[in-house]
Design a protein around this motif. Structure first.
Motif, PDB file in Angstrom:
ATOM      1  N   SER A 105      54.152  79.664  -2.603  1.00  0.00           N
ATOM      2  CA  SER A 105      54.557  78.276  -2.351  1.00  0.00           C
ATOM      3  C   SER A 105      53.390  77.290  -2.298  1.00  0.00           C
ATOM      4  CB  SER A 105      55.335  78.187  -1.036  1.00  0.00           C
ATOM      5  OG  SER A 105      54.488  78.452   0.070  1.00  0.00           O
ATOM      6  N   VAL A 106      52.160  77.776  -2.270  1.00  0.00           N
ATOM      7  CA  VAL A 106      51.012  76.879  -2.120  1.00  0.00           C
ATOM      8  C   VAL A 106      50.719  76.186  -3.451  1.00  0.00           C
ATOM      9  CG1 VAL A 106      48.574  76.697  -1.516  1.00  0.00           C
ATOM     10  CG2 VAL A 106      50.032  78.311  -0.298  1.00  0.00           C
ATOM     11  N   ILE A 107      50.790  74.839  -3.432  1.00  0.00           N
ATOM     12  CA  ILE A 107      50.492  74.025  -4.612  1.00  0.00           C
ATOM     13  C   ILE A 107      49.426  73.025  -4.215  1.00  0.00           C
ATOM     14  CG2 ILE A 107      51.407  72.392  -6.300  1.00  0.00           C
ATOM     15  CD1 ILE A 107      54.196  73.621  -5.682  1.00  0.00           C
ATOM     16  N   ARG A 108      48.286  73.159  -4.808  1.00  0.00           N
ATOM     17  CA  ARG A 108      47.190  72.229  -4.516  1.00  0.00           C
ATOM     18  C   ARG A 108      47.261  71.095  -5.510  1.00  0.00           C
ATOM     19  NH1 ARG A 108      43.920  74.624  -0.745  1.00  0.00           N
ATOM     20  NH2 ARG A 108      44.151  76.869  -0.610  1.00  0.00           N
ATOM     21  N   GLY A 109      47.388  69.874  -5.000  1.00  0.00           N
ATOM     22  CA  GLY A 109      47.498  68.699  -5.865  1.00  0.00           C
ATOM     23  C   GLY A 109      46.144  68.084  -6.126  1.00  0.00           C
ATOM     24  N   GLU A 110      46.187  66.875  -6.612  1.00  0.00           N
ATOM     25  CA  GLU A 110      44.944  66.154  -6.830  1.00  0.00           C
ATOM     26  C   GLU A 110      44.407  65.681  -5.484  1.00  0.00           C
ATOM     27  OE1 GLU A 110      44.987  63.170  -9.817  1.00  0.00           O
ATOM     28  OE2 GLU A 110      46.311  64.334 -11.104  1.00  0.00           O
ATOM     29  N   GLY A 111      43.134  65.744  -5.326  1.00  0.00           N
ATOM     30  CA  GLY A 111      42.530  65.334  -4.063  1.00  0.00           C
ATOM     31  C   GLY A 111      42.721  66.403  -3.007  1.00  0.00           C
ATOM     32  N   GLU A 112      42.997  65.969  -1.812  1.00  0.00           N
ATOM     33  CA  GLU A 112      43.112  66.886  -0.683  1.00  0.00           C
ATOM     34  C   GLU A 112      44.550  67.218  -0.322  1.00  0.00           C
ATOM     35  OE1 GLU A 112      40.972  64.945   2.433  1.00  0.00           O
ATOM     36  OE2 GLU A 112      39.035  65.515   1.647  1.00  0.00           O
ATOM     37  N   THR A 113      45.549  66.757  -1.072  1.00  0.00           N
ATOM     38  CA  THR A 113      46.944  67.009  -0.742  1.00  0.00           C
ATOM     39  C   THR A 113      47.353  68.413  -1.162  1.00  0.00           C
ATOM     40  OG1 THR A 113      47.500  64.680  -0.972  1.00  0.00           O
ATOM     41  CG2 THR A 113      49.315  66.232  -1.070  1.00  0.00           C
ATOM     42  N   VAL A 114      47.952  69.130  -0.224  1.00  0.00           N
ATOM     43  CA  VAL A 114      48.418  70.492  -0.459  1.00  0.00           C
ATOM     44  C   VAL A 114      49.889  70.559  -0.077  1.00  0.00           C
ATOM     45  CG1 VAL A 114      48.103  72.920   0.159  1.00  0.00           C
ATOM     46  CG2 VAL A 114      46.135  71.401   0.084  1.00  0.00           C
ATOM     47  N   ARG A 115      50.676  71.215  -0.901  1.00  0.00           N
ATOM     48  CA  ARG A 115      52.091  71.442  -0.615  1.00  0.00           C
ATOM     49  C   ARG A 115      52.306  72.948  -0.488  1.00  0.00           C
ATOM     50  NH1 ARG A 115      54.500  66.618  -1.649  1.00  0.00           N
ATOM     51  NH2 ARG A 115      53.467  65.285  -3.161  1.00  0.00           N
ATOM     52  N   PHE A 116      53.086  73.320   0.516  1.00  0.00           N
ATOM     53  CA  PHE A 116      53.438  74.727   0.702  1.00  0.00           C
ATOM     54  C   PHE A 116      54.713  74.779   1.520  1.00  0.00           C
ATOM     55  CE2 PHE A 116      50.523  73.468   4.038  1.00  0.00           C
ATOM     56  CZ  PHE A 116      51.061  73.996   5.194  1.00  0.00           C
ATOM     57  N   ALA A 117      55.209  75.960   1.758  1.00  0.00           N
ATOM     58  CA  ALA A 117      56.430  76.130   2.547  1.00  0.00           C
ATOM     59  C   ALA A 117      56.154  77.059   3.719  1.00  0.00           C
ATOM     60  CB  ALA A 117      57.543  76.686   1.682  1.00  0.00           C
ATOM     61  N   VAL A 118      56.816  76.793   4.829  1.00  0.00           N
ATOM     62  CA  VAL A 118      56.713  77.633   6.019  1.00  0.00           C
ATOM     63  C   VAL A 118      58.074  78.273   6.240  1.00  0.00           C
ATOM     64  CG1 VAL A 118      56.335  77.653   8.511  1.00  0.00           C
ATOM     65  CG2 VAL A 118      54.900  76.238   7.065  1.00  0.00           C
ATOM     66  N   THR A 119      58.069  79.578   6.474  1.00  0.00           N
ATOM     67  CA  THR A 119      59.322  80.302   6.659  1.00  0.00           C
ATOM     68  C   THR A 119      59.271  81.161   7.916  1.00  0.00           C
ATOM     69  OG1 THR A 119      60.918  81.769   5.618  1.00  0.00           O
ATOM     70  CG2 THR A 119      58.593  82.257   5.221  1.00  0.00           C
ATOM     71  N   ASP A 120      60.442  81.426   8.464  1.00  0.00           N
ATOM     72  CA  ASP A 120      60.559  82.366   9.574  1.00  0.00           C
ATOM     73  C   ASP A 120      61.527  83.482   9.213  1.00  0.00           C
ATOM     74  OD1 ASP A 120      62.964  81.052   9.677  1.00  0.00           O
ATOM     75  OD2 ASP A 120      62.798  80.438  11.766  1.00  0.00           O
ATOM     76  N   GLY A 121      61.881  83.558   7.950  1.00  0.00           N
ATOM     77  CA  GLY A 121      62.824  84.570   7.498  1.00  0.00           C
ATOM     78  C   GLY A 121      64.259  84.064   7.473  1.00  0.00           C
ATOM     79  N   GLY A 122      64.559  83.077   8.300  1.00  0.00           N
ATOM     80  CA  GLY A 122      65.906  82.513   8.360  1.00  0.00           C
ATOM     81  C   GLY A 122      66.027  81.212   7.591  1.00  0.00           C
ATOM     82  N   ALA A 123      64.940  80.488   7.490  1.00  0.00           N
ATOM     83  CA  ALA A 123      64.923  79.205   6.780  1.00  0.00           C
ATOM     84  C   ALA A 123      63.513  78.932   6.291  1.00  0.00           C
ATOM     85  CB  ALA A 123      65.394  78.073   7.696  1.00  0.00           C
ATOM     86  N   THR A 124      63.424  78.039   5.312  1.00  0.00           N
ATOM     87  CA  THR A 124      62.131  77.658   4.756  1.00  0.00           C
ATOM     88  C   THR A 124      62.044  76.143   4.726  1.00  0.00           C
ATOM     89  OG1 THR A 124      62.086  79.641   3.393  1.00  0.00           O
ATOM     90  CG2 THR A 124      60.616  77.870   2.753  1.00  0.00           C
ATOM     91  N   ILE A 125      60.921  75.603   5.202  1.00  0.00           N
ATOM     92  CA  ILE A 125      60.699  74.157   5.263  1.00  0.00           C
ATOM     93  C   ILE A 125      59.512  73.810   4.365  1.00  0.00           C
ATOM     94  CG2 ILE A 125      60.069  72.220   6.763  1.00  0.00           C
ATOM     95  CD1 ILE A 125      62.749  73.236   7.525  1.00  0.00           C
ATOM     96  N   PRO A 126      59.684  72.855   3.429  1.00  0.00           N
ATOM     97  CA  PRO A 126      58.533  72.400   2.644  1.00  0.00           C
ATOM     98  C   PRO A 126      57.588  71.568   3.509  1.00  0.00           C
ATOM     99  CG  PRO A 126      60.503  71.197   2.010  1.00  0.00           C
ATOM    100  CD  PRO A 126      60.925  72.226   3.013  1.00  0.00           C
ATOM    101  N   VAL A 127      56.297  71.727   3.265  1.00  0.00           N
ATOM    102  CA  VAL A 127      55.267  71.047   4.064  1.00  0.00           C
ATOM    103  C   VAL A 127      54.292  70.357   3.119  1.00  0.00           C
ATOM    104  CG1 VAL A 127      53.395  71.373   5.734  1.00  0.00           C
ATOM    105  CG2 VAL A 127      55.445  72.793   5.875  1.00  0.00           C
ATOM    106  N   THR A 128      53.884  69.143   3.487  1.00  0.00           N
ATOM    107  CA  THR A 128      52.782  68.480   2.787  1.00  0.00           C
ATOM    108  C   THR A 128      51.680  68.226   3.807  1.00  0.00           C
ATOM    109  OG1 THR A 128      53.629  66.249   3.154  1.00  0.00           O
ATOM    110  CG2 THR A 128      54.270  67.338   1.110  1.00  0.00           C
ATOM    111  N   PHE A 129      50.446  68.385   3.352  1.00  0.00           N
ATOM    112  CA  PHE A 129      49.296  68.172   4.231  1.00  0.00           C
ATOM    113  C   PHE A 129      48.176  67.567   3.405  1.00  0.00           C
ATOM    114  CE2 PHE A 129      45.233  69.875   5.931  1.00  0.00           C
ATOM    115  CZ  PHE A 129      45.227  69.187   7.137  1.00  0.00           C
TER     116      PHE A 129
END
Length: 147
Positions: free
Chosen positions: A65-89
């Motif tokens: 799920s880790v997608i490194r964009g241009e610059g310092e923006t990173v997209r990934f997903a966090v999961t606990d096995g029951g659900a997955t949430i997309p995250v931007t940082f």
């Protein structure tokens, strides 16, 4: 004379009560932004928080799920096995940040995406925050590395 002493004593008690109430209110006001509640992805999906609420999201970084964009923006997903949430940082990720590893982010949930302003990764090869372990145990996918 006794009436004056009694009146003065009541005034002191009322003044002390007002001072105590005021100091309690000021402490609560000062701490309002310092309290961040921890949530697992399944909890966020069940009861989505408002866009103004700052909280901590924890779980495992989803594999692939880790997608490194241009610059310092990173997209990934966090999961606990029951659900997955997309995250931007936007920022520099910790050195120990990796897929299938424990992570805790602080930020806001806006339009179905968790926008993190702080990311914490695991400490060493066996460390995982207690809240993440508890959430993974609830989902039935946590395996103790010590046996």
């Amino acid at each position: 004379m006794k009436g004056l002493k009694k009146q003065r004593r009541i005034q002191i008690i009322v003044l002390a009560f007002v001072a105590l109430a005021l100091s309690t209110a000021l402490m609560g006001y000062a701490m309002r932004d310092g309290i961040n509640f921890f949530r697992a992805p399944a909890q966020v999906m069940a009861e989505p928080p408002g866009p103004d609420e700052v909280f901590r999201l924890g779980g495992l970084v989803a594999e692939g799920s880790v997608i490194r964009g241009e610059g310092e923006t990173v997209r990934f997903a966090v999961t606990d096995g029951g659900a997955t949430i997309p995250v931007t940082f936007t920022g520099i990720l910790p050195d120990l940040f990796a897929e299938n590893e424990g992570v805790v982010g602080t930020g806001r949930y806006i339009d179905g995406v968790f926008q993190a302003h702080e990311i914490l990764a695991k400490h060493d090869e066996t460390y995982m925050p207690k809240e993440v372990i508890d959430a993974l145990k609830e989902q039935g996918i946590y395996q103790d590395p010590n046996g």
